[in-house]
Scaffold this motif. Structure first.
Motif, mmCIF file in Angstrom:
data_model
loop_
_atom_site.group_PDB
_atom_site.id
_atom_site.type_symbol
_atom_site.label_atom_id
_atom_site.label_comp_id
_atom_site.label_asym_id
_atom_site.label_seq_id
_atom_site.Cartn_x
_atom_site.Cartn_y
_atom_site.Cartn_z
ATOM 1 N N THR A 201 0.825 -1.210 0.000
ATOM 2 C CA THR A 201 0.000 0.000 0.000
ATOM 3 C C THR A 201 0.863 1.267 0.000
ATOM 4 O O THR A 201 0.330 2.362 -0.111
ATOM 5 N N SER A 202 2.195 1.094 0.116
ATOM 6 C CA SER A 202 3.049 2.291 0.149
ATOM 7 C C SER A 202 3.053 2.994 -1.211
ATOM 8 O O SER A 202 3.161 4.205 -1.298
ATOM 9 N N ALA A 203 2.914 2.232 -2.289
ATOM 10 C CA ALA A 203 2.893 2.791 -3.645
ATOM 11 C C ALA A 203 2.607 1.653 -4.625
ATOM 12 O O ALA A 203 2.889 0.500 -4.310
ATOM 13 N N PRO A 204 2.099 1.968 -5.801
ATOM 14 C CA PRO A 204 1.840 0.884 -6.767
ATOM 15 C C PRO A 204 3.127 0.163 -7.175
ATOM 16 O O PRO A 204 3.102 -1.008 -7.502
ATOM 17 N N LEU A 205 4.242 0.891 -7.120
ATOM 18 C CA LEU A 205 5.534 0.269 -7.427
ATOM 19 C C LEU A 205 6.473 0.506 -6.258
ATOM 20 O O LEU A 205 6.684 1.658 -5.849
ATOM 21 N N SER A 206 7.029 -0.541 -5.708
ATOM 22 C CA SER A 206 7.992 -0.349 -4.610
ATOM 23 C C SER A 206 9.116 -1.358 -4.796
ATOM 24 O O SER A 206 9.019 -2.263 -5.637
ATOM 25 N N CYS A 207 10.170 -1.204 -3.998
ATOM 26 C CA CYS A 207 11.300 -2.110 -4.205
ATOM 27 C C CYS A 207 12.000 -2.448 -2.897
ATOM 28 O O CYS A 207 11.780 -1.815 -1.856
ATOM 29 N N VAL A 208 12.842 -3.444 -2.970
ATOM 30 C CA VAL A 208 13.649 -3.875 -1.843
ATOM 31 C C VAL A 208 14.834 -4.631 -2.447
ATOM 32 O O VAL A 208 14.734 -5.097 -3.590
ATOM 33 N N SER A 209 15.935 -4.712 -1.707
ATOM 34 C CA SER A 209 17.063 -5.477 -2.241
ATOM 35 C C SER A 209 17.540 -6.457 -1.173
ATOM 36 O O SER A 209 17.856 -6.058 -0.053
ATOM 37 N N VAL A 210 17.541 -7.724 -1.517
ATOM 38 C CA VAL A 210 17.960 -8.761 -0.567
ATOM 39 C C VAL A 210 19.142 -9.508 -1.183
ATOM 40 O O VAL A 210 19.035 -10.003 -2.308
ATOM 41 N N PHE A 211 20.230 -9.612 -0.421
ATOM 42 C CA PHE A 211 21.486 -10.121 -0.979
ATOM 43 C C PHE A 211 21.747 -9.386 -2.300
ATOM 44 O O PHE A 211 21.638 -8.173 -2.365
ATOM 45 N N HIS A 212 22.022 -10.153 -3.363
ATOM 46 C CA HIS A 212 22.333 -9.513 -4.637
ATOM 47 C C HIS A 212 21.069 -9.224 -5.440
ATOM 48 O O HIS A 212 21.136 -8.709 -6.540
ATOM 49 N N LYS A 213 19.896 -9.577 -4.889
ATOM 50 C CA LYS A 213 18.658 -9.488 -5.691
ATOM 51 C C LYS A 213 17.957 -8.162 -5.519
ATOM 52 O O LYS A 213 17.649 -7.761 -4.385
ATOM 53 N N PHE A 214 17.675 -7.499 -6.626
ATOM 54 C CA PHE A 214 16.860 -6.291 -6.576
ATOM 55 C C PHE A 214 15.433 -6.710 -6.931
ATOM 56 O O PHE A 214 15.198 -7.350 -7.954
ATOM 57 N N VAL A 215 14.488 -6.392 -6.034
ATOM 58 C CA VAL A 215 13.125 -6.888 -6.197
ATOM 59 C C VAL A 215 12.158 -5.715 -6.346
ATOM 60 O O VAL A 215 12.144 -4.809 -5.519
ATOM 61 N N VAL A 216 11.343 -5.761 -7.416
ATOM 62 C CA VAL A 216 10.326 -4.710 -7.617
ATOM 63 C C VAL A 216 8.951 -5.333 -7.410
ATOM 64 O O VAL A 216 8.652 -6.397 -7.960
#
Ligand code: HEM
Length: 534
Positions: free
Chosen positions: A93-108
């Motif tokens: 609910t923070s935004a229609p598109l958000s992201c996070v990065s775990v280890f080497h993975k960038f996640v959208v």
């Protein structure tokens, strides 16, 4: 100020002049190198990597929502080991598109309906990615990792296993499993647990595993083997959690998961070999495996006829014309079916039993129409059509799947830069996750979205909200088992309503959501069953 301070040049100082005279280029280098011992080098490299990791994250994040910084390397890994639904919800609910990065993975994460649909419908940019461990557990050569035309072609060959005609043949096997397990539930409640409520989530997982195995491999798999598969399957689920340690080390979740997957593959390979013998001898088709093997036999017979030079009428070509598959290839595909179905159907089953117990007015409607459809004989079989046409039964199943969608996120991977919106392009290699929850809890499509309202499927326009109905995904990878899954849940709750009474012990955690690949009530659903048939 130091007392020996002077305005003369330092070189004029005899001591300094002496030192400088002895300094040459080699000397400077060796001094620096002496100071840069192993620790200093390691620390410098570490700091450079931290800076690179941070910079890369901020660069990838661009304009979309997400933490300003990431914890060096691991990101929110520790938080993700025990994922909280509320944290996911906050993120969506923070935004229609958000992201996070775990280890080497960038996640959208794409959480609005339209963005989720766009992700699911962009096969030229994205492919289903599953988690790293999936390649090792399901094997890299598994069909689920195929992409584009290769995936479409393979999937075509599987369609024949899920036609309405085929699904109809699997029903007696499913009824048999329900009859057995419902009696077991009563025994567990009344004899083992002396009428006290007990957590049933694990029992439902076993029930669903047994129903799936019976549907996929019929009677080729023994009761003991099914029990073992059901018991060990959660190890596979645990190994495939969205965030897990990337390499298989002994005694980690991935290691246990791999052992369990190997065991299932071995068992299913044996089943495939048995089906080949039975189908070749003209046995009756009872399960998915039998349908698959008999299509292979028919296809091979046709191929031979054509090769022999006899004139063959094109109408003789089998509808499901396929190549030969080895026992192991078949086993790998059946494992993907089990993987795809086990957690999702167990989740739906658990919520269905809980919600029906908490809202007996709907359960009464389900029971009444099921008994009426069977003219009072509660053991009478129903056709697939008849099951799907029971209005209340269908409405409660649809509403459970909307209200508590088992699959809340579906991981995909960007094969190339993916322009997901006008202002943001997902970098190649990122994980891209469409979220189904918000589409299914959209008040415009489903008024009063956070309440359980089966009537919306009877008198409302819920069936018309096809854009929001993301329970089974959409696009080229939409769920292959969706007709089977829904009919099976309708059969199950209809039979349970006639054979069983059950009570739910409501706790503060009953409506809280636990995320374990899919979603479950946090208290594991405390129930007591009694027999209605005696
Ligand atoms: C309530 C139960 C189920 C739910 C909620 C569910 C949901 C889903 C979802 C969301 C996807 C991903 C779709 C996409 O990427 O667009 C999927 C894929 C899939 N499901 Fe299901 N599923 C269920 C039961 C089953 C069952 C019983 C089977 C049995 C065979 C099955 C087989 C598959 C397969 C093979 C795929 C991958 C299809 C492909 O990649 O082409 N599912 N499912």
């Amino acid at each position: 100020m130091a007392l020996n301070a002077s305005f003369v040049s330092p070189t004029a100082d005899a001591k300094v002049a002496h030192r400088i005279a002895h300094l040459d280029a080699n000397g400077i280098l060796s001094t620096v190198l002496n100071r840069l011992n192993g620790w200093n080098i390691a620390l410098t490299i570490f700091l450079m990597l931290v800076a690179y990791d941070q910079f890369k994250y901020i660069w990838n994040k661009g304009s979309i929502a997400g933490p300003t910084w990431k914890a060096p390397f691991i990101g929110p890994f520790l938080e993700s080991v025990n994922p909280k639904f509320s944290r996911y919800y906050e993120k969506w609910t923070s935004a229609p598109l958000s992201c996070v990065s775990v280890f080497h993975k960038f996640v959208v994460l794409g959480s609005s309906r339209d963005i989720a649909r766009k992700i699911l419908n962009s096969p030229s940019y994205l492919q289903p990615c599953v988690v790293d461990a999936a390649f090792k557990l399901l094997r890299p050569e598994n069909w689920v990792f195929l992409d584009g035309k290769a995936h479409v072609d393979y999937r075509k060959g599987l369609n024949g296993l899920f036609t309405r005609h085929a699904l109809e043949q699997y029903l007696p096997g499913q009824e048999e499993v329900y009859n057995t397990y419902f009696q077991r539930f009563v025994k567990l409640s009344q004899e083992q647990n002396k009428g006290e409520p007990m957590p049933f989530m694990h029992e439902f997982r076993e029930l669903m595993c047994a129903v799936s195995c019976r549907t996929f491999v019929g009677h080729y798999c023994s009761e003991e083997a099914i029990k073992k598969i059901a018991d060990d399957f959660y190890l596979i689920t645990a190994a495939m959690e969205l965030v897990n340690f990337p390499i298989i080390l002994p005694f980690t979740k991935s290691w246990y998961g791999k052992k369990a997957a190997d065991m299932v593959l071995e068992e299913f390979s044996r089943c495939a070999a048995k089906s080949k013998v039975r189908m070749a001898a003209g046995g009756e088709k009872e399960c998915i495996l039998d349908f698959w093997v008999s299509s292979m036999i028919e296809s091979e017979a046709y191929r031979k006829k054509v090769a022999s030079g006899v004139e063959v009428d094109p109408s003789e070509k089998p509808a499901n014309f396929i190549r030969d598959f080895s026992d192991f290839e078949i086993a790998m595909t059946l494992l993907t079916f089990l993987f795809a179905s086990q957690d999702a159907t167990s989740s739906a089953t658990t919520w269905l039993f809980q919600i029906m117990a908490d809202r007996p007015e709907f359960l009464d409607q389900v029971r009444e129409e099921n008994i009426a459809a069977r003219n009072g004989d509660i053991y009478a079989p129903l056709s697939l059509d008849a099951i799907e046409k029971l209005p209340w039964t269908r409405a409660v199943v649809k509403e459970v799947l909307r209200y508590r969608p088992p699959v809340i996120m579906v991981p995909y991977k960007a094969k190339k830069d993916f322009p997901i919106s006008e202002s943001y392009t997902v970098p190649k290699g990122s994980m891209v996750i469409p979220v189904t929850w918000l589409a299914l809890h959209d008040g415009e499509a489903y008024p009063n979205p956070d309440s359980f309202v089966p009537e919306r499927w009877l008198t409302g326009d819920a069936d018309k909200q096809t854009k929001n109905w993301l329970v089974f995904g959409t696009g080229p990878h939409y769920c292959l088992g969706q007709t089977f899954a829904q009919a099976n849940l309708m059969l199950m709750i209809g039979k349970a309503s006639m054979m069983l009474d059950w009570k739910h012990k409501v706790t503060d955690l009953s409506e809280e959501i636990k995320v374990f690949a899919t979603i479950f009530p946090m208290d594991d659903c405390l129930l007591t069953f009694t027999d209605r048939t005696t």
